[in-house]
Write an enzyme that holds these catalytic residues in place. Sequence first.
Site, PDB file in Angstrom:
ATOM      1  CD  GLU A 176      -8.489  -1.159  -1.436  1.00 19.94           C
ATOM      2  OE1 GLU A 176      -7.597  -0.851  -0.632  1.00 19.94           O
ATOM      3  OE2 GLU A 176      -8.305  -1.191  -2.668  1.00 19.94           O
ATOM      4  CE  LYS A 178      -3.873  -1.520   0.565  1.00 17.36           C
ATOM      5  NZ  LYS A 178      -4.603  -0.565  -0.297  1.00 17.36           N
ATOM      6  CB  CYS A 194      -5.729  -3.011  -3.004  1.00 17.51           C
ATOM      7  SG  CYS A 194      -5.605  -2.004  -4.513  1.00 17.51           S
TER       8      CYS A 194
END
Length: 277
Positions: free
Chosen positions: A42, A115, A152
Amino acid sequence: MSLPMTEGEGSIEEIKEAMVQKHIPLIEEAGRQGVQILCLQEIFNTPYFCPGQDKAWYASAESVPGPTTERMAEYAKKYNMVMIVPVYERESAGFLYNTAAVIDADGTYLGKYRKNHIPHTSGFWEKFFFKPGNMGYPVFQTKYAKVGVYICYDRHFPDGARVLGLNGAEIVYNPSATVAGLSQYLWKLEQPAHAAANGYFMGCINRVGEEKPWNLGRFYGSSYFVDPRGQIFAQASEEKDELLVAEFDLDMIEEVRSTWQFFRDRRPETYEKLVEL
Protein backbone atom coordinates in the site's frame (compact mmCIF):
# COMPACT_ATOMS: atom_id res chain seq x y z
CA MET A 1 9.37 -3.69 2.39
CA SER A 2 10.63 -1.57 5.28
CA LEU A 3 11.36 2.13 5.14
CA PRO A 4 14.93 3.23 4.21
CA MET A 5 14.46 6.94 4.93
CA THR A 6 11.82 8.73 6.98
CA GLU A 7 10.54 12.17 7.91
CA GLY A 8 13.37 14.46 8.99
CA GLU A 9 15.99 12.52 7.05
CA GLY A 10 15.34 14.16 3.70
CA SER A 11 12.76 15.95 1.61
CA ILE A 12 9.54 14.20 0.63
CA GLU A 13 10.90 13.65 -2.88
CA GLU A 14 14.14 12.22 -1.48
CA ILE A 15 12.19 9.87 0.79
CA LYS A 16 10.04 8.70 -2.13
CA GLU A 17 13.07 8.13 -4.34
CA ALA A 18 14.84 6.15 -1.61
CA MET A 19 11.81 3.88 -1.29
CA VAL A 20 11.61 3.33 -5.04
CA GLN A 21 15.33 2.57 -5.19
CA LYS A 22 14.92 0.02 -2.42
CA HIS A 23 12.13 -1.70 -4.35
CA ILE A 24 13.90 -1.84 -7.71
CA PRO A 25 16.24 -4.80 -6.92
CA LEU A 26 13.29 -6.95 -5.87
CA ILE A 27 11.22 -5.82 -8.87
CA GLU A 28 14.18 -6.83 -11.06
CA GLU A 29 14.47 -10.13 -9.20
CA ALA A 30 10.77 -10.82 -9.80
CA GLY A 31 11.32 -10.20 -13.48
CA ARG A 32 14.33 -12.51 -13.61
CA GLN A 33 12.30 -15.25 -11.91
CA GLY A 34 9.61 -14.96 -14.57
CA VAL A 35 6.94 -13.56 -12.25
CA GLN A 36 3.81 -12.85 -14.30
CA ILE A 37 1.94 -10.59 -11.85
CA LEU A 38 3.64 -8.48 -9.18
CA CYS A 39 1.85 -6.43 -6.51
CA LEU A 40 3.59 -3.87 -4.30
CA GLN A 41 2.49 -2.77 -0.81
CA GLU A 42 0.00 0.00 0.00
CA ILE A 43 1.34 3.42 -1.10
CA PHE A 44 4.62 1.63 -1.71
CA ASN A 45 6.86 4.67 -2.28
CA THR A 46 6.35 6.61 1.00
CA PRO A 47 6.14 5.99 4.73
CA TYR A 48 2.63 5.15 5.87
CA PHE A 49 2.15 8.69 7.15
CA CYS A 50 -1.48 8.31 8.26
CA PRO A 51 -0.73 8.00 12.01
CA GLY A 52 0.02 11.73 11.85
CA GLN A 53 -2.01 14.61 10.48
CA ASP A 54 0.63 16.64 8.71
CA LYS A 55 -0.67 18.18 5.50
CA ALA A 56 2.91 18.40 4.20
CA TRP A 57 2.40 14.82 3.00
CA TYR A 58 -0.25 16.04 0.57
CA ALA A 59 2.72 17.03 -1.57
CA SER A 60 3.65 13.35 -1.99
CA ALA A 61 0.46 12.69 -3.99
CA GLU A 62 0.71 12.47 -7.76
CA SER A 63 -1.43 11.88 -10.82
CA VAL A 64 -2.42 8.36 -11.87
CA PRO A 65 -1.34 7.64 -14.51
CA GLY A 66 1.68 9.76 -13.77
CA PRO A 67 5.43 9.69 -13.11
CA THR A 68 5.55 6.64 -10.83
CA THR A 69 3.17 4.50 -12.90
CA GLU A 70 5.09 5.43 -16.06
CA ARG A 71 8.33 4.46 -14.36
CA MET A 72 6.93 1.10 -13.23
CA ALA A 73 5.46 0.50 -16.69
CA GLU A 74 9.01 0.31 -18.00
CA TYR A 75 9.69 -2.67 -15.72
CA ALA A 76 6.37 -4.27 -16.63
CA LYS A 77 7.25 -4.07 -20.31
CA LYS A 78 10.87 -5.12 -19.77
CA TYR A 79 9.85 -8.32 -18.01
CA ASN A 80 6.47 -8.97 -19.65
CA MET A 81 5.04 -8.67 -16.11
CA VAL A 82 1.70 -7.29 -14.94
CA MET A 83 2.18 -4.84 -12.05
CA ILE A 84 -0.18 -3.50 -9.38
CA VAL A 85 1.31 -0.21 -8.21
CA PRO A 86 -0.28 1.42 -5.11
CA VAL A 87 0.41 5.17 -4.75
CA TYR A 88 -1.03 8.32 -3.20
CA GLU A 89 -3.13 9.89 -5.96
CA ARG A 90 -3.86 13.56 -6.58
CA GLU A 91 -6.76 14.00 -8.95
CA SER A 92 -6.93 17.75 -8.38
CA ALA A 93 -6.51 20.20 -5.49
CA GLY A 94 -8.23 18.71 -2.45
CA PHE A 95 -9.14 15.44 -4.24
CA LEU A 96 -6.65 12.88 -2.93
CA TYR A 97 -7.07 9.10 -2.99
CA ASN A 98 -5.39 5.90 -1.82
CA THR A 99 -5.04 4.27 -5.22
CA ALA A 100 -3.60 1.24 -6.98
CA ALA A 101 -2.80 1.38 -10.69
CA VAL A 102 -2.89 -1.79 -12.80
CA ILE A 103 -0.31 -2.05 -15.59
CA ASP A 104 -0.45 -4.84 -18.17
CA ALA A 105 2.51 -6.98 -19.20
CA ASP A 106 3.25 -4.80 -22.23
CA GLY A 107 3.44 -1.68 -20.07
CA THR A 108 -0.08 -0.52 -20.93
CA TYR A 109 -1.92 1.32 -18.15
CA LEU A 110 -5.24 -0.53 -17.71
CA GLY A 111 -6.86 1.54 -14.98
CA LYS A 112 -6.99 2.04 -11.24
CA TYR A 113 -8.83 1.19 -8.06
CA ARG A 114 -9.40 3.75 -5.32
CA LYS A 115 -9.67 2.51 -1.74
CA ASN A 116 -13.36 2.66 -0.84
CA HIS A 117 -13.38 2.20 2.93
CA ILE A 118 -11.38 4.88 4.74
CA PRO A 119 -10.67 4.34 8.47
CA HIS A 120 -10.25 7.09 11.03
CA THR A 121 -9.51 5.15 14.18
CA SER A 122 -6.78 3.63 16.36
CA GLY A 123 -4.04 5.88 15.04
CA PHE A 124 -4.94 5.55 11.36
CA TRP A 125 -6.24 9.06 10.65
CA GLU A 126 -6.86 8.34 6.98
CA LYS A 127 -9.82 10.64 6.41
CA PHE A 128 -7.35 13.51 6.86
CA PHE A 129 -5.52 12.27 3.75
CA PHE A 130 -7.95 10.36 1.51
CA LYS A 131 -11.35 10.79 -0.04
CA PRO A 132 -13.37 7.55 -0.31
CA GLY A 133 -13.05 5.77 -3.63
CA ASN A 134 -15.59 6.58 -6.31
CA MET A 135 -14.81 4.05 -9.03
CA GLY A 136 -16.61 0.98 -7.70
CA TYR A 137 -14.89 -2.41 -7.82
CA PRO A 138 -13.32 -2.79 -11.27
CA VAL A 139 -11.78 -6.00 -12.56
CA PHE A 140 -8.97 -5.75 -15.11
CA GLN A 141 -8.35 -8.26 -17.89
CA THR A 142 -4.59 -8.60 -17.87
CA LYS A 143 -2.46 -10.85 -20.05
CA TYR A 144 -2.46 -13.59 -17.42
CA ALA A 145 -5.66 -13.31 -15.37
CA LYS A 146 -8.65 -11.17 -14.45
CA VAL A 147 -7.36 -9.07 -11.56
CA GLY A 148 -9.21 -7.08 -8.90
CA VAL A 149 -7.82 -4.90 -6.10
CA TYR A 150 -8.98 -4.33 -2.53
CA ILE A 151 -6.80 -2.08 -0.33
CA CYS A 152 -5.99 -2.71 3.36
CA TYR A 153 -9.02 -1.64 5.48
CA ASP A 154 -11.31 -2.71 2.63
CA ARG A 155 -10.69 -6.29 3.70
CA HIS A 156 -12.93 -5.82 6.75
CA PHE A 157 -15.95 -5.46 4.44
CA PRO A 158 -17.23 -8.57 2.61
CA ASP A 159 -19.48 -6.62 0.24
CA GLY A 160 -16.78 -5.34 -2.11
CA ALA A 161 -15.01 -8.70 -2.01
CA ARG A 162 -18.22 -10.31 -3.28
CA VAL A 163 -18.67 -7.67 -5.98
CA LEU A 164 -15.15 -8.37 -7.25
CA GLY A 165 -16.10 -12.02 -7.60
CA LEU A 166 -19.35 -11.15 -9.37
CA ASN A 167 -17.34 -8.91 -11.70
CA GLY A 168 -15.21 -11.88 -12.70
CA ALA A 169 -12.03 -11.55 -10.62
CA GLU A 170 -9.76 -14.59 -10.62
CA ILE A 171 -7.13 -13.00 -8.37
CA VAL A 172 -7.74 -10.19 -5.88
CA TYR A 173 -4.73 -8.34 -4.48
CA ASN A 174 -4.90 -6.54 -1.15
CA PRO A 175 -1.90 -4.23 -0.65
CA SER A 176 -1.81 -3.19 3.00
CA ALA A 177 -0.04 -1.32 5.79
CA THR A 178 -1.18 -2.88 9.04
CA VAL A 179 0.43 -3.20 12.47
CA ALA A 180 0.50 -5.81 15.21
CA GLY A 181 -2.52 -6.08 17.47
CA LEU A 182 -6.10 -7.06 16.72
CA SER A 183 -5.54 -6.83 12.97
CA GLN A 184 -2.87 -9.53 13.07
CA TYR A 185 -5.50 -12.09 14.06
CA LEU A 186 -7.90 -10.81 11.42
CA TRP A 187 -5.15 -10.80 8.79
CA LYS A 188 -5.28 -14.59 8.49
CA LEU A 189 -9.04 -14.82 8.98
CA GLU A 190 -10.77 -12.35 6.67
CA GLN A 191 -8.92 -12.80 3.41
CA PRO A 192 -9.03 -16.61 3.34
CA ALA A 193 -12.75 -16.18 4.06
CA HIS A 194 -13.14 -13.85 1.06
CA ALA A 195 -11.22 -16.29 -1.16
CA ALA A 196 -13.30 -19.26 -0.02
CA ALA A 197 -16.64 -17.44 -0.17
CA ASN A 198 -16.03 -16.20 -3.71
CA GLY A 199 -13.86 -18.88 -5.26
CA TYR A 200 -10.82 -16.82 -6.22
CA PHE A 201 -7.16 -16.46 -5.29
CA MET A 202 -5.92 -13.58 -3.15
CA GLY A 203 -2.49 -12.00 -2.79
CA CYS A 204 -2.22 -10.25 0.58
CA ILE A 205 0.68 -7.80 0.94
CA ASN A 206 1.84 -6.03 4.11
CA ARG A 207 4.89 -3.87 4.80
CA VAL A 208 7.43 -4.62 7.54
CA GLY A 209 9.33 -2.67 10.20
CA GLU A 210 8.57 0.34 12.41
CA GLU A 211 8.26 3.87 11.04
CA LYS A 212 9.44 6.95 12.92
CA PRO A 213 8.41 9.53 13.96
CA TRP A 214 4.91 8.06 14.11
CA ASN A 215 5.80 4.91 16.10
CA LEU A 216 2.35 3.45 15.65
CA GLY A 217 3.65 -0.08 16.01
CA ARG A 218 5.31 -2.90 14.11
CA PHE A 219 4.20 -3.60 10.57
CA TYR A 220 4.18 -7.37 10.76
CA GLY A 221 4.61 -8.41 7.13
CA SER A 222 3.25 -11.98 6.83
CA SER A 223 2.31 -11.41 3.20
CA TYR A 224 0.69 -14.52 1.75
CA PHE A 225 -1.20 -16.17 -1.08
CA VAL A 226 -4.48 -17.99 -0.47
CA ASP A 227 -6.34 -20.26 -2.88
CA PRO A 228 -10.08 -20.51 -3.69
CA ARG A 229 -10.49 -23.11 -0.96
CA GLY A 230 -9.29 -20.60 1.63
CA GLN A 231 -5.94 -22.34 2.16
CA ILE A 232 -2.78 -20.26 2.58
CA PHE A 233 -0.14 -21.89 0.36
CA ALA A 234 2.79 -19.47 0.56
CA GLN A 235 3.75 -16.89 3.19
CA ALA A 236 6.54 -14.38 3.81
CA SER A 237 8.16 -13.55 7.14
CA GLU A 238 7.09 -10.95 9.70
CA GLU A 239 10.24 -8.82 9.56
CA LYS A 240 12.31 -9.22 6.36
CA ASP A 241 12.28 -7.20 3.14
CA GLU A 242 11.14 -9.98 0.89
CA LEU A 243 9.82 -11.08 -2.50
CA LEU A 244 7.19 -13.81 -2.16
CA VAL A 245 6.71 -15.92 -5.30
CA ALA A 246 4.25 -18.76 -5.86
CA GLU A 247 2.43 -20.51 -8.70
CA PHE A 248 -1.34 -20.27 -9.08
CA ASP A 249 -3.37 -23.03 -10.75
CA LEU A 250 -6.25 -20.98 -12.17
CA ASP A 251 -8.08 -24.20 -13.12
CA MET A 252 -8.83 -24.53 -9.40
CA ILE A 253 -11.27 -21.62 -9.72
CA GLU A 254 -13.47 -23.56 -12.16
CA GLU A 255 -13.27 -26.64 -9.98
CA VAL A 256 -14.22 -24.82 -6.77
CA ARG A 257 -16.97 -22.69 -8.31
CA SER A 258 -18.48 -25.70 -10.07
CA THR A 259 -18.60 -27.56 -6.77
CA TRP A 260 -20.06 -24.82 -4.61
CA GLN A 261 -21.94 -22.70 -7.19
CA PHE A 262 -21.33 -19.47 -5.25
CA PHE A 263 -22.92 -17.31 -7.91
CA ARG A 264 -25.66 -19.56 -9.30
CA ASP A 265 -27.18 -20.17 -5.89
CA ARG A 266 -27.13 -16.56 -4.69
CA ARG A 267 -30.50 -15.15 -3.62
CA PRO A 268 -30.03 -11.36 -3.71
CA GLU A 269 -33.78 -10.83 -3.88
CA THR A 270 -34.06 -12.26 -0.35
CA TYR A 271 -31.82 -9.65 1.26
CA GLU A 272 -31.96 -6.54 -0.89
CA LYS A 273 -35.08 -5.44 1.01
CA LEU A 274 -33.17 -5.62 4.29
CA VAL A 275 -30.98 -2.65 3.37
CA GLU A 276 -32.15 0.92 3.05
CA LEU A 277 -29.63 3.36 1.62
